[in-house]
Design an enzyme around this catalytic site. Structure first.
Site, PDB file in Angstrom:
ATOM      1  N   ASP A 148     -29.253 -16.438  -5.659  1.00 17.99           N
ATOM      2  CA  ASP A 148     -29.681 -16.171  -4.287  1.00 17.99           C
ATOM      3  C   ASP A 148     -29.347 -14.725  -3.944  1.00 17.99           C
ATOM      4  N   ARG A 172     -37.805 -22.327  -3.449  1.00 17.20           N
ATOM      5  CA  ARG A 172     -39.144 -22.771  -3.067  1.00 17.20           C
ATOM      6  C   ARG A 172     -39.465 -24.133  -3.680  1.00 17.20           C
ATOM      7  N   ASN A 195     -32.100 -15.933   5.576  1.00 14.58           N
ATOM      8  CA  ASN A 195     -32.511 -15.753   4.185  1.00 14.58           C
ATOM      9  C   ASN A 195     -33.276 -14.440   4.018  1.00 14.58           C
ATOM     10  N   VAL A 198     -60.047 -26.518  11.185  1.00 12.74           N
ATOM     11  CA  VAL A 198     -60.031 -25.279  11.970  1.00 12.74           C
ATOM     12  C   VAL A 198     -59.122 -25.511  13.182  1.00 12.74           C
ATOM     13  N   TYR A 199     -58.104 -24.661  13.333  1.00 13.61           N
ATOM     14  CA  TYR A 199     -57.183 -24.827  14.459  1.00 13.61           C
ATOM     15  C   TYR A 199     -57.791 -24.182  15.711  1.00 13.61           C
ATOM     16  N   ALA A 249     -54.914 -20.672   4.777  1.00 21.33           N
ATOM     17  CA  ALA A 249     -56.235 -21.089   5.249  1.00 21.33           C
ATOM     18  C   ALA A 249     -57.283 -21.305   4.139  1.00 21.33           C
ATOM     19  N   ASP A 294     -34.750 -15.108  -8.946  1.00 20.86           N
ATOM     20  CA  ASP A 294     -35.240 -16.153  -8.037  1.00 20.86           C
ATOM     21  C   ASP A 294     -34.181 -17.234  -7.906  1.00 20.86           C
ATOM     22  N   SER A 327     -44.281 -15.922  14.902  1.00 20.07           N
ATOM     23  CA  SER A 327     -43.502 -17.068  14.401  1.00 20.07           C
ATOM     24  C   SER A 327     -42.150 -16.500  14.006  1.00 20.07           C
ATOM     25  N   TYR A 370     -40.848 -16.763  11.218  1.00 20.69           N
ATOM     26  CA  TYR A 370     -41.063 -16.153   9.900  1.00 20.69           C
ATOM     27  C   TYR A 370     -41.609 -14.727  10.058  1.00 20.69           C
ATOM     28  N   HIS A 371     -42.721 -14.603  10.803  1.00 23.61           N
ATOM     29  CA  HIS A 371     -43.325 -13.274  10.927  1.00 23.61           C
ATOM     30  C   HIS A 371     -42.329 -12.286  11.556  1.00 23.61           C
ATOM     31  N   LYS A 381     -40.020 -10.606   9.164  1.00 23.91           N
ATOM     32  CA  LYS A 381     -40.621  -9.458   8.466  1.00 23.91           C
ATOM     33  C   LYS A 381     -40.514  -8.187   9.302  1.00 23.91           C
ATOM     34  N   GLN A 425     -49.097  -7.380   3.708  1.00 26.12           N
ATOM     35  CA  GLN A 425     -50.134  -8.152   3.019  1.00 26.12           C
ATOM     36  C   GLN A 425     -50.808  -9.137   3.975  1.00 26.12           C
ATOM     37  N   THR A 441     -46.016  -8.263   5.995  1.00 29.41           N
ATOM     38  CA  THR A 441     -47.180  -9.081   6.326  1.00 29.41           C
ATOM     39  C   THR A 441     -47.996  -8.438   7.441  1.00 29.41           C
TER      40      THR A 441
HETATM   41  P1  NAD Z   1     -43.449 -18.296  -2.444  1.00 23.77           P
HETATM   42  O1  NAD Z   1     -42.686 -19.155  -1.514  1.00 23.77           O
HETATM   43  O2  NAD Z   1     -44.434 -18.911  -3.358  1.00 23.77           O
HETATM   44  O3  NAD Z   1     -42.432 -17.440  -3.339  1.00 23.77           O
HETATM   45  C1  NAD Z   1     -41.249 -16.891  -2.831  1.00 23.77           C
HETATM   46  C2  NAD Z   1     -40.209 -16.968  -3.947  1.00 23.77           C
HETATM   47  O4  NAD Z   1     -39.007 -16.366  -3.477  1.00 23.77           O
HETATM   48  C3  NAD Z   1     -39.870 -18.405  -4.332  1.00 23.77           C
HETATM   49  O5  NAD Z   1     -39.951 -18.576  -5.722  1.00 23.77           O
HETATM   50  C4  NAD Z   1     -38.453 -18.592  -3.806  1.00 23.77           C
HETATM   51  O6  NAD Z   1     -37.700 -19.491  -4.595  1.00 23.77           O
HETATM   52  C5  NAD Z   1     -37.899 -17.177  -3.850  1.00 23.77           C
HETATM   53  N1  NAD Z   1     -36.833 -16.922  -2.869  1.00 23.77           N
HETATM   54  C6  NAD Z   1     -36.839 -17.168  -1.536  1.00 23.77           C
HETATM   55  N2  NAD Z   1     -35.668 -16.811  -0.990  1.00 23.77           N
HETATM   56  C7  NAD Z   1     -34.893 -16.321  -1.997  1.00 23.77           C
HETATM   57  C8  NAD Z   1     -33.573 -15.801  -2.069  1.00 23.77           C
HETATM   58  N3  NAD Z   1     -32.788 -15.715  -0.981  1.00 23.77           N
HETATM   59  N4  NAD Z   1     -33.088 -15.383  -3.273  1.00 23.77           N
HETATM   60  C9  NAD Z   1     -33.865 -15.474  -4.385  1.00 23.77           C
HETATM   61  N5  NAD Z   1     -35.128 -15.970  -4.377  1.00 23.77           N
HETATM   62  C10 NAD Z   1     -35.639 -16.389  -3.197  1.00 23.77           C
HETATM   63  O7  NAD Z   1     -44.139 -17.167  -1.542  1.00 23.77           O
HETATM   64  P2  NAD Z   1     -45.389 -16.230  -1.889  1.00 23.77           P
HETATM   65  O8  NAD Z   1     -46.589 -16.825  -1.308  1.00 23.77           O
HETATM   66  O9  NAD Z   1     -45.349 -15.859  -3.312  1.00 23.77           O
HETATM   67  O10 NAD Z   1     -45.016 -14.965  -1.010  1.00 23.77           O
HETATM   68  C11 NAD Z   1     -44.230 -13.930  -1.578  1.00 23.77           C
HETATM   69  C12 NAD Z   1     -44.019 -12.836  -0.557  1.00 23.77           C
HETATM   70  O11 NAD Z   1     -45.267 -12.321  -0.139  1.00 23.77           O
HETATM   71  C13 NAD Z   1     -43.292 -13.304   0.699  1.00 23.77           C
HETATM   72  O12 NAD Z   1     -42.377 -12.325   1.095  1.00 23.77           O
HETATM   73  C14 NAD Z   1     -44.398 -13.438   1.708  1.00 23.77           C
HETATM   74  O13 NAD Z   1     -43.901 -13.198   2.987  1.00 23.77           O
HETATM   75  C15 NAD Z   1     -45.375 -12.376   1.277  1.00 23.77           C
HETATM   76  N6  NAD Z   1     -46.751 -12.710   1.639  1.00 23.77           N
HETATM   77  C16 NAD Z   1     -47.359 -13.826   1.140  1.00 23.77           C
HETATM   78  C17 NAD Z   1     -48.663 -14.120   1.518  1.00 23.77           C
HETATM   79  C18 NAD Z   1     -49.408 -15.338   1.037  1.00 23.77           C
HETATM   80  O14 NAD Z   1     -50.542 -15.570   1.488  1.00 23.77           O
HETATM   81  N7  NAD Z   1     -48.850 -16.122   0.113  1.00 23.77           N
HETATM   82  C19 NAD Z   1     -49.340 -13.247   2.395  1.00 23.77           C
HETATM   83  C20 NAD Z   1     -48.683 -12.130   2.890  1.00 23.77           C
HETATM   84  C21 NAD Z   1     -47.381 -11.864   2.499  1.00 23.77           C
HETATM   85  N1  USQ Z   2     -55.482 -21.892  10.140  1.00 22.23           N
HETATM   86  C1  USQ Z   2     -56.432 -22.814  10.498  1.00 22.23           C
HETATM   87  N2  USQ Z   2     -56.489 -23.965   9.777  1.00 22.23           N
HETATM   88  C2  USQ Z   2     -55.668 -24.223   8.723  1.00 22.23           C
HETATM   89  C3  USQ Z   2     -54.715 -23.277   8.355  1.00 22.23           C
HETATM   90  C4  USQ Z   2     -54.637 -22.119   9.096  1.00 22.23           C
HETATM   91  O1  USQ Z   2     -57.187 -22.622  11.442  1.00 22.23           O
HETATM   92  O2  USQ Z   2     -55.780 -25.310   8.129  1.00 22.23           O
HETATM   93  C5  USQ Z   2     -55.386 -20.620  10.879  1.00 22.23           C
HETATM   94  C6  USQ Z   2     -54.015 -20.340  11.480  1.00 22.23           C
HETATM   95  O3  USQ Z   2     -53.894 -20.923  12.762  1.00 22.23           O
HETATM   96  C7  USQ Z   2     -53.992 -18.832  11.499  1.00 22.23           C
HETATM   97  C8  USQ Z   2     -54.836 -18.438  10.297  1.00 22.23           C
HETATM   98  O4  USQ Z   2     -55.598 -19.584   9.943  1.00 22.23           O
HETATM   99  O5  USQ Z   2     -54.628 -18.342  12.638  1.00 22.23           O
HETATM  100  C9  USQ Z   2     -54.006 -18.011   9.085  1.00 22.23           C
HETATM  101  O6  USQ Z   2     -53.060 -19.032   8.838  1.00 22.23           O
HETATM  102  P1  USQ Z   2     -52.427 -19.233   7.368  1.00 22.23           P
HETATM  103  O7  USQ Z   2     -51.632 -20.477   7.383  1.00 22.23           O
HETATM  104  O8  USQ Z   2     -53.475 -19.073   6.345  1.00 22.23           O
HETATM  105  O9  USQ Z   2     -51.526 -17.933   7.249  1.00 22.23           O
HETATM  106  P2  USQ Z   2     -50.188 -17.518   7.984  1.00 22.23           P
HETATM  107  O10 USQ Z   2     -49.489 -18.625   8.627  1.00 22.23           O
HETATM  108  O11 USQ Z   2     -50.501 -16.328   8.831  1.00 22.23           O
HETATM  109  O12 USQ Z   2     -49.273 -17.070   6.776  1.00 22.23           O
HETATM  110  C10 USQ Z   2     -49.769 -16.659   5.503  1.00 22.23           C
HETATM  111  C11 USQ Z   2     -48.596 -16.676   4.541  1.00 22.23           C
HETATM  112  C12 USQ Z   2     -47.557 -15.678   5.021  1.00 22.23           C
HETATM  113  C13 USQ Z   2     -48.189 -14.318   5.208  1.00 22.23           C
HETATM  114  C14 USQ Z   2     -49.412 -14.387   6.118  1.00 22.23           C
HETATM  115  C15 USQ Z   2     -50.193 -13.099   6.137  1.00 22.23           C
HETATM  116  O13 USQ Z   2     -48.019 -17.984   4.466  1.00 22.23           O
HETATM  117  O14 USQ Z   2     -46.511 -15.606   4.071  1.00 22.23           O
HETATM  118  O15 USQ Z   2     -47.255 -13.448   5.779  1.00 22.23           O
HETATM  119  O16 USQ Z   2     -50.321 -15.377   5.595  1.00 22.23           O
HETATM  120  S1  USQ Z   2     -50.835 -12.753   7.739  1.00 22.23           S
HETATM  121  O17 USQ Z   2     -51.593 -13.912   8.191  1.00 22.23           O
HETATM  122  O18 USQ Z   2     -51.650 -11.593   7.639  1.00 22.23           O
HETATM  123  O19 USQ Z   2     -49.687 -12.567   8.602  1.00 22.23           O
END
Ligand code: NAD
Ligand code: USQ
Length: 482
Positions: A163, A124, A207, A343-344, A327, A120, A268, A270-271, A274, A297, A233
């Site tokens: 990194d 973050r 990244n 709620v958005y 959420a 790591d 987004s 971000y998405h 992926k 996920q 995701t």
């Molecule tokens: P997080 O931000 O809590 O953890 C990510 C970790 O990766 C951090 O500790 C960060 O320091 C490290 N990192 C980022 N870039 C790096 C790099 N270049 N080199 C080394 N370390 C690095 O995120 P999370 O919520 O634990 O999510 C983990 C993974 O799961 C992500 O890929 C995310 O897209 C996926 N995911 C998360 C969720 C969710 O709801 N949290 C849902 C679906 C998918």
């Molecule tokens: N939302 C609200 N109110 C809030 C927060 C979110 O209405 O206060 C809505 C958002 O507009 C969206 C939904 O809830 O429609 C989900 O948003 P979120 O912020 O819970 O999740 P998202 O941005 O999609 O991202 C999170 C994680 C990301 C992961 C993703 C899985 O941060 O890493 O990839 O969930 S998924 O949603 O299936 O793509």
């Protein structure tokens, strides 16, 4: 270029007091990603928080399966160990192991007898400092966490701070640890973060996409048989008006049929990162015979797992702010402090959700039942679907039972997304491998709310409302203020 970022009025990070960085890439103007302390030149990269293990002989594997079609025909689950107990001490590298999903997973795998290393960059934690955010739960440094784990269980987890975009660092890490499986969580994972401004969008894609590409090259170069378990995701699919399949869809067009990758409509930067990752992984499975599982996920909720429960030093992070909070976790904290649930828009946005205890279970199942060489396997990793309105209703009821006054507001949607849509995503493959889901029940909601109430004194209510707009993203670097 450095960002001057703060979401709290009181803290403005100026360039004179910002931490010292090494540039992301030679000549790059994108987001700085590593502390000078952590550069690949540092002799302290591998922190010896573990006992030195005896030198292992180097395994050499020939590349014999260039495409998925040419790979052996045994089923994935049948060709490898399928029990939860690793048959030998399997070595699992958890990239992103200091984060929310990664920390819980690293402990779980260590507890189950896997030999675990965390990789790591700790970036973050830096995002939080820069944006003036904090986890609801106090979290210990990674070093204290690992010391605590060792003292409680006697189990060592190796730690490599750096990194993964730095290939020299990553190669040395691979050669030193020799993983049998790599679980890759190490990405910038917030959609709002990626939509703050140009530089965060560029940073997120560099990244994530380059980091993953480096992991693929490291596997090819040093550990050809290593199984990549990559966190994707559900958001890669978007919200199509047809059922979402697990990775692939069979289409008949003009009388001909083919099974093709399911269409991706990410919403987004971000998405989208992926989606690019998935394409790169799929290609290298075909071209080099890499074995990979893409875990698409859904949104994760909850905070406790059997392992993080063992001691408060092992506590996981719990994000509730408008940038990193997701959420259901956000709604629990909002209810705890009696802030209206945000709620958005219309609130019909439906997504797949899962308990963090199921995240760790799913990853373990994927490792125990690896993909075949050359196979690009996709699992949809969630257990239940909810709309945002449904979540708000569930939290309102659970909050009222605890005597909380829970209101809901409709916030103008900061995102560009469908607010009323069809959603039916398949998610059977992990269940077939043995996943026993923890479904969202009244008692779970009670315990999540009680957990949020316990820490409500730490909530900064200024961080709750969303501060990033998809439409207002611009090229200029933004400083967020509450
Ligand atoms: P997080 O931000 O809590 O953890 C990510 C970790 O990766 C951090 O500790 C960060 O320091 C490290 N990192 C980022 N870039 C790096 C790099 N270049 N080199 C080394 N370390 C690095 O995120 P999370 O919520 O634990 O999510 C983990 C993974 O799961 C992500 O890929 C995310 O897209 C996926 N995911 C998360 C969720 C969710 O709801 N949290 C849902 C679906 C998918
Ligand atoms: N939302 C609200 N109110 C809030 C927060 C979110 O209405 O206060 C809505 C958002 O507009 C969206 C939904 O809830 O429609 C989900 O948003 P979120 O912020 O819970 O999740 P998202 O941005 O999609 O991202 C999170 C994680 C990301 C992961 C993703 C899985 O941060 O890493 O990839 O969930 S998924 O949603 O299936 O793509």
């Amino acid at each position: 270029m450095a960002h001057l970022v703060s979401t709290s009025c009181s803290l403005k990070i100026s360039s004179s007091c910002k931490p010292c960085f090494r540039p992301f890439n030679q000549g790059s103007s994108a987001f700085p990603t590593s502390f000078t302390l952590q550069t690949s030149k540092s002799p302290f990269r591998r922190l010896l928080l573990h006992e030195e293990r005896p030198q292992r002989s180097c395994e050499v594997h020939a590349s014999t399966f260039p495409t998925s079609q040419e790979a052996p025909t045994k089923t994935s689950s049948g060709s490898h160990q399928s029990s939860h107990e690793p048959s030998k001490q399997q070595r699992v590298m958890v990239i992103g192991g200091d984060g929310y999903c990664g920390w819980a997973t690293a402990l779980h795998l260590s507890n189950k007898g896997y030999d675990v290393a965390i990789v790591d960059s700790l970036i973050r934690r830096l995002f939080d400092h820069q944006l003036g955010l904090d986890s609801l739960t106090p979290i210990s440094s990674i070093h204290s966490r690992l010391r605590c784990w060792k003292s409680l269980t006697g189990k060592s987890i190796e730690l490599y701070i750096g990194d993964i975009c730095d290939f020299e660092f990553l190669s040395e890490t691979f050669q030193s640890f020799e993983p049998d499986a790599v679980v890759h969580f190490g990405e910038q994972r917030s959609a709002p973060y990626s939509m703050i401004d140009r530089s965060r969008a560029v940073f997120t894609q560099k990244n994530n996409v380059l980091g993953t590409l480096n992991v693929l090259f490291a596997i090819k170069e040093f550990r050809e048989q290593c199984h990549l378990v990559k966190l994707g995701t559900m958001g890669e699919y978007g919200t199509p008006n047809i059922d979402i399949e697990e990775g692939y869809i069979t289409i008949t067009h003009n009388g001909r049929s083919d099974t093709l990758p399911y269409p991706k409509q990410a919403s987004s930067f971000y998405h989208l990162s992926k989606v690019h990752d998935s394409n790169n992984i799929a290609f290298t499975c075909k071209a080099w015979g890499i074995r990979a599982t893409d875990l698409n996920q859904g949104v994760v909720y909850g905070v406790r797992t059997d392992e993080t429960e063992m001691h408060e030093e092992l506590s996981n992070r719990f994000d509730y702010d408008g940038v990193f909070g997701t959420a259901l976790n956000r709604f629990c904290v909002q209810a705890a402090v009696e802030h209206p649930l945000t709620v958005y828009g219309k609130g019909g946005q439906t997504r797949g959700y899962l308990d963090i205890r199921d995240t760790v279970q799913c990853v373990e199942l994927a490792i125990a039942n690896p993909a075949r060489p050359g196979e690009f396997r996709v699992f949809n990793q969630f257990t239940e679907q909810f709309s945002v309105n449904e979540l708000a209703t569930l939290i309102t009821k659970a909050g009222e039972k605890l005597g909380l006054n829970v209101q809901t507001i409709s916030v103008p949607n900061p995102r560009v997304e469908a607010e009323e849509h069809y959603y039916n995503a398949k998610h059977t493959k992990l269940i077939e491998l043995g996943l026993k889901p923890h479904l969202l029940s009244d008692s779970l909601l009670d315990s999540l709310l009680n957990f949020a109430i316990k820490y409500k004194g730490r909530v900064d209510t200024k961080q709750i409302m969303p501060s990033v707009s998809w439409r207002k993203i611009g090229a200029k670097t933004r400083t967020l203020t509450a």
